[in-house]
Design a protein around this motif. Sequence first.
Motif, mmCIF file in Angstrom:
data_model
loop_
_atom_site.group_PDB
_atom_site.id
_atom_site.type_symbol
_atom_site.label_atom_id
_atom_site.label_comp_id
_atom_site.label_asym_id
_atom_site.label_seq_id
_atom_site.Cartn_x
_atom_site.Cartn_y
_atom_site.Cartn_z
ATOM 1 N N ASN A 45 0.855 -1.187 0.000
ATOM 2 C CA ASN A 45 0.000 0.000 0.000
ATOM 3 C C ASN A 45 0.891 1.237 0.000
ATOM 4 O OD1 ASN A 45 -2.476 -1.388 0.036
ATOM 5 N ND2 ASN A 45 -2.328 -1.678 2.248
ATOM 6 N N PHE A 46 0.706 2.062 -0.999
ATOM 7 C CA PHE A 46 1.577 3.221 -1.236
ATOM 8 C C PHE A 46 0.826 4.500 -0.864
ATOM 9 C CE2 PHE A 46 3.743 6.530 -3.472
ATOM 10 C CZ PHE A 46 5.049 6.112 -3.669
ATOM 11 N N GLY A 47 1.279 5.190 0.174
ATOM 12 C CA GLY A 47 0.619 6.395 0.650
ATOM 13 C C GLY A 47 1.035 7.638 -0.117
ATOM 14 N N ILE A 48 0.062 8.486 -0.397
ATOM 15 C CA ILE A 48 0.293 9.725 -1.145
ATOM 16 C C ILE A 48 -0.336 10.868 -0.361
ATOM 17 C CG2 ILE A 48 -0.158 10.953 -3.313
ATOM 18 C CD1 ILE A 48 -0.371 8.104 -4.610
ATOM 19 N N ILE A 49 0.485 11.800 0.109
ATOM 20 C CA ILE A 49 -0.029 12.896 0.942
ATOM 21 C C ILE A 49 -0.914 13.833 0.126
ATOM 22 C CG2 ILE A 49 1.753 12.852 2.716
ATOM 23 C CD1 ILE A 49 3.209 15.073 1.166
ATOM 24 N N ALA A 50 -1.841 14.474 0.824
ATOM 25 C CA ALA A 50 -2.906 15.245 0.174
ATOM 26 C C ALA A 50 -2.477 16.679 -0.147
ATOM 27 C CB ALA A 50 -4.145 15.257 1.065
ATOM 28 N N THR A 51 -1.556 16.818 -1.101
ATOM 29 C CA THR A 51 -1.156 18.163 -1.532
ATOM 30 C C THR A 51 -2.164 18.770 -2.502
ATOM 31 O OG1 THR A 51 0.148 17.212 -3.336
ATOM 32 C CG2 THR A 51 1.294 17.638 -1.263
#
Length: 335
Positions: A35-41
């Motif tokens: 699972n690859f997390g992507i911050i909410a920019t």
Amino acid sequence: MMKKTLLAVSAAAMMVAGAAKADYKPLEKDPEVINFGIIATESTSNLKDQWLPLLADMEKSIGMPVKAFFAPDYAGVIEAMRFGKVHVAWFGNKSGMEAVDRSGGEVFVQTSKADGSQGYYSHVITNVKNTNINKLEDIFKCDKSLNFGIGDPNSTSGFLVPSYYVFAQNNVDPKKCFKTVRNANHETNLMATANNQVDVAANNSEQIGRTKLKDPAAAAKIKVIWTSPLIPSDPMVYRKDMSKELKSKIKAFFLGYGRMGDTEHATKVLRGISDGQGYFMESNNTQLYPIRQLALFKNKLKIESSDAMSAAEKADKVAAIDSQLAELDVLVKHQ
């Protein structure tokens, strides 16, 4: 002599790391799906456009499924990594620091620009037609007439950097200075400024660059009134308790992406991320040292200007921070 120096650095590293409580949930075994997390920019739809092509290539390279993980704020990705729901993630330096300290994370590579350069800048922006605001000092009248858009509390460029350089160093409390202080992602803050929904906002050079590419009309509506010192490029972080074999596969993918295999395809994918990324570069937790220093300096200034503590209490807290800063200074000099 060298042995003593290395021991001193090691001891300082352990003291700095020990300042954070490692209460993350250990992994029982390697995950079957990464699972690859992507911050909410930005909005999730925009982030999917940027990152899903890379994740598809990662899946083929490491030979196991890779799924994107999105959350409404940075803390959602940090906490998901802490509880083993995210195994690899793209962070900013402040959120990366939190992931290392609280979520069992480890920095393994960092991003770069298409021209090979590294780093980006925090900005304070306003609408281009706002003739009353042209420099930082113009927002410090503090009559609660201005609405300020600030970033996620775990954002480096949207929150930590302006909190220190813009507010703490000028002895300004945003909540007492502005009519409202609203937290939002970089994209939202930029568009709110362009549309006169906020008077001033924190942002960064990457979001401005991306908006110039995707929505030049909106980008033309904002002007920069302050620029920070250079911020280190974003870290990629994985769970340190995954097996060495799996971590090696993941790291090899990132370091080889655009350098090996179908380089034309990979380069196109990278250029579509943010304002145009280049290759991933070797990195580790030491890239977070300047951010740790910045966070400590900010806290020190906040304590020194507080009216809620006695002189003795202030002195004790400042001394503790100075000790941590001294330890970090040793680490920075010997990295």
